[in-house]
Design a protein around this motif. Sequence first.
Motif, PDB file in Angstrom:
ATOM      1  N   UNK A 220       0.808  -1.151   0.204  1.00 53.29           N
ATOM      2  CA  UNK A 220      -0.007   0.007   0.169  1.00 53.29           C
ATOM      3  C   UNK A 220       0.932   1.075  -0.081  1.00 53.29           C
ATOM      4  N   UNK A 221       1.811   1.519   0.931  1.00 49.81           N
ATOM      5  CA  UNK A 221       2.602   2.401   0.876  1.00 49.81           C
ATOM      6  C   UNK A 221       3.385   2.882  -0.464  1.00 49.81           C
ATOM      7  N   UNK A 222       3.769   1.880  -1.104  1.00 51.33           N
ATOM      8  CA  UNK A 222       4.357   2.106  -2.386  1.00 51.33           C
ATOM      9  C   UNK A 222       3.380   2.682  -3.348  1.00 51.33           C
ATOM     10  N   UNK A 223       2.043   2.044  -3.330  1.00 52.63           N
ATOM     11  CA  UNK A 223       1.134   2.564  -4.442  1.00 52.63           C
ATOM     12  C   UNK A 223       0.925   4.240  -4.081  1.00 52.63           C
TER      13      UNK A 223
ATOM     14  N   UNK B   1     -11.569 -13.909  -1.331  1.00 52.60           N
ATOM     15  CA  UNK B   1     -10.834 -12.597  -1.626  1.00 52.60           C
ATOM     16  C   UNK B   1     -10.309 -11.984  -0.419  1.00 52.60           C
ATOM     17  N   UNK B   2      -9.057 -11.576  -0.382  1.00 51.71           N
ATOM     18  CA  UNK B   2      -8.566 -11.064   0.874  1.00 51.71           C
ATOM     19  C   UNK B   2      -8.346  -9.350   0.639  1.00 51.71           C
ATOM     20  N   UNK B   3      -8.734  -8.874   1.406  1.00 50.95           N
ATOM     21  CA  UNK B   3      -8.593  -7.179   1.109  1.00 50.95           C
ATOM     22  C   UNK B   3      -7.845  -6.611   2.283  1.00 50.95           C
ATOM     23  N   UNK B   4      -6.819  -5.727   2.084  1.00 56.55           N
ATOM     24  CA  UNK B   4      -6.136  -5.005   2.968  1.00 56.55           C
ATOM     25  C   UNK B   4      -6.280  -3.366   2.716  1.00 56.55           C
ATOM     26  N   UNK B   5      -6.454  -2.716   3.821  1.00 63.05           N
ATOM     27  CA  UNK B   5      -6.327  -1.061   3.440  1.00 63.05           C
ATOM     28  C   UNK B   5      -5.530  -0.631   4.982  1.00 63.05           C
ATOM     29  N   UNK B   6      -5.048   0.789   4.483  1.00 67.51           N
ATOM     30  CA  UNK B   6      -4.737   1.410   5.599  1.00 67.51           C
ATOM     31  C   UNK B   6      -5.762   2.173   6.570  1.00 67.51           C
ATOM     32  N   UNK B   7      -5.775   2.438   7.742  1.00 69.19           N
ATOM     33  CA  UNK B   7      -6.813   2.896   8.617  1.00 69.19           C
ATOM     34  C   UNK B   7      -7.453   4.283   8.068  1.00 69.19           C
ATOM     35  N   UNK B   8      -6.603   5.284   7.127  1.00 68.24           N
ATOM     36  CA  UNK B   8      -7.180   6.205   6.771  1.00 68.24           C
ATOM     37  C   UNK B   8      -8.308   5.944   5.373  1.00 68.24           C
TER      38      UNK B   8
ATOM     39  N   UNK C 228      -2.468  -5.974   6.253  1.00 72.98           N
ATOM     40  CA  UNK C 228      -1.841  -6.124   5.060  1.00 72.98           C
ATOM     41  C   UNK C 228      -0.643  -7.054   5.177  1.00 72.98           C
ATOM     42  N   UNK C 229       0.081  -7.130   6.361  1.00 74.40           N
ATOM     43  CA  UNK C 229       1.130  -8.187   6.514  1.00 74.40           C
ATOM     44  C   UNK C 229       0.720  -9.620   6.327  1.00 74.40           C
TER      45      UNK C 229
ATOM     46  N   UNK D 160       0.883   7.383  -6.280  1.00 73.97           N
ATOM     47  CA  UNK D 160      -0.277   8.241  -6.583  1.00 73.97           C
ATOM     48  C   UNK D 160      -0.219   9.591  -5.735  1.00 73.97           C
ATOM     49  N   UNK D 161       0.865  10.245  -4.974  1.00 74.63           N
ATOM     50  CA  UNK D 161       0.871  11.191  -4.332  1.00 74.63           C
ATOM     51  C   UNK D 161       0.137  11.048  -3.094  1.00 74.63           C
ATOM     52  N   UNK D 162      -0.364  10.139  -2.524  1.00 78.08           N
ATOM     53  CA  UNK D 162      -1.268   9.971  -1.182  1.00 78.08           C
ATOM     54  C   UNK D 162      -2.219  10.408  -1.248  1.00 78.08           C
ATOM     55  N   UNK D 163      -3.071  11.044  -2.185  1.00 73.03           N
ATOM     56  CA  UNK D 163      -4.260  11.496  -2.179  1.00 73.03           C
ATOM     57  C   UNK D 163      -5.838  10.693  -2.430  1.00 73.03           C
ATOM     58  N   UNK D 164      -5.326   9.443  -3.227  1.00 74.06           N
ATOM     59  CA  UNK D 164      -6.286   8.454  -3.264  1.00 74.06           C
ATOM     60  C   UNK D 164      -6.398   7.294  -2.536  1.00 74.06           C
ATOM     61  N   UNK D 165      -7.530   6.897  -2.086  1.00 69.62           N
ATOM     62  CA  UNK D 165      -7.474   5.717  -1.097  1.00 69.62           C
ATOM     63  C   UNK D 165      -7.284   4.635  -1.880  1.00 69.62           C
ATOM     64  N   UNK D 166      -6.389   3.638  -1.347  1.00 70.84           N
ATOM     65  CA  UNK D 166      -5.927   2.411  -1.913  1.00 70.84           C
ATOM     66  C   UNK D 166      -6.334   1.475  -1.213  1.00 70.84           C
ATOM     67  N   UNK D 167      -6.899   0.280  -1.728  1.00 70.97           N
ATOM     68  CA  UNK D 167      -7.234  -1.118  -1.261  1.00 70.97           C
ATOM     69  C   UNK D 167      -6.414  -2.161  -2.047  1.00 70.97           C
TER      70      UNK D 167
END
Length: 187
Positions: A14-17, A43-50, A74-75, A21-28
């Motif tokens: 997630x951090x790399x993506x 299907x497994x999904x992972x995302x940051x708390x934000x 994510x880990x 992208x400039x950190x402005x778009x939510x990534x899952x």
Amino acid sequence: PKQVIVSTVSNAPLAKIKDKLGGKIPVIRAMPNIAVSVRESMTCLAHDPDVPAAAAALVKDLFDGLGETVFIAEEQMTPATALCACGIAFFLRAIRAASQGGVQVGFHAGEAIRLAAQTAKGAAELLLAGNAHPEMKIDEVTTPQGITIEGLNEMEHHGFSSAMIRGIVTSAEKAANLYQNSGGNDA
């Protein structure tokens, strides 16, 4: 949010993506398996708390149409790859072995595959429908000195459970090593 990025790239954290992208778009991150083709993927999904709850719910709804969906840390994405994506091949191999046993006891190959596949599907559904542990269901069909326990013990003497466990662990270790060597930082 107006946009959500869903990545199915297995070694892109997630951090790399987000950084790209400039950190402005939510990534899952999403890790489906090939059973999406029959709407039975795990299907497994992972995302940051934000990530906004609405975005997470939208992505979950999308993948729920292709099977079952679960959020994980994510880990856990690399181990999930071994269990769920590679796992398809492991379970197919088990069905293939069961069908070969079926041929040996008198069924034609196509018939044996169908019988074994439906039996495997039924076993999985028993667990999913009742949220039961496999041993509880095994106990329901295993009688003292019966034919089921005889067959189970023979498979265990030849390492059935150990082989399945080692296959999953080996795949997870291999995936972790590949991802580390390719520049990914997960698992």
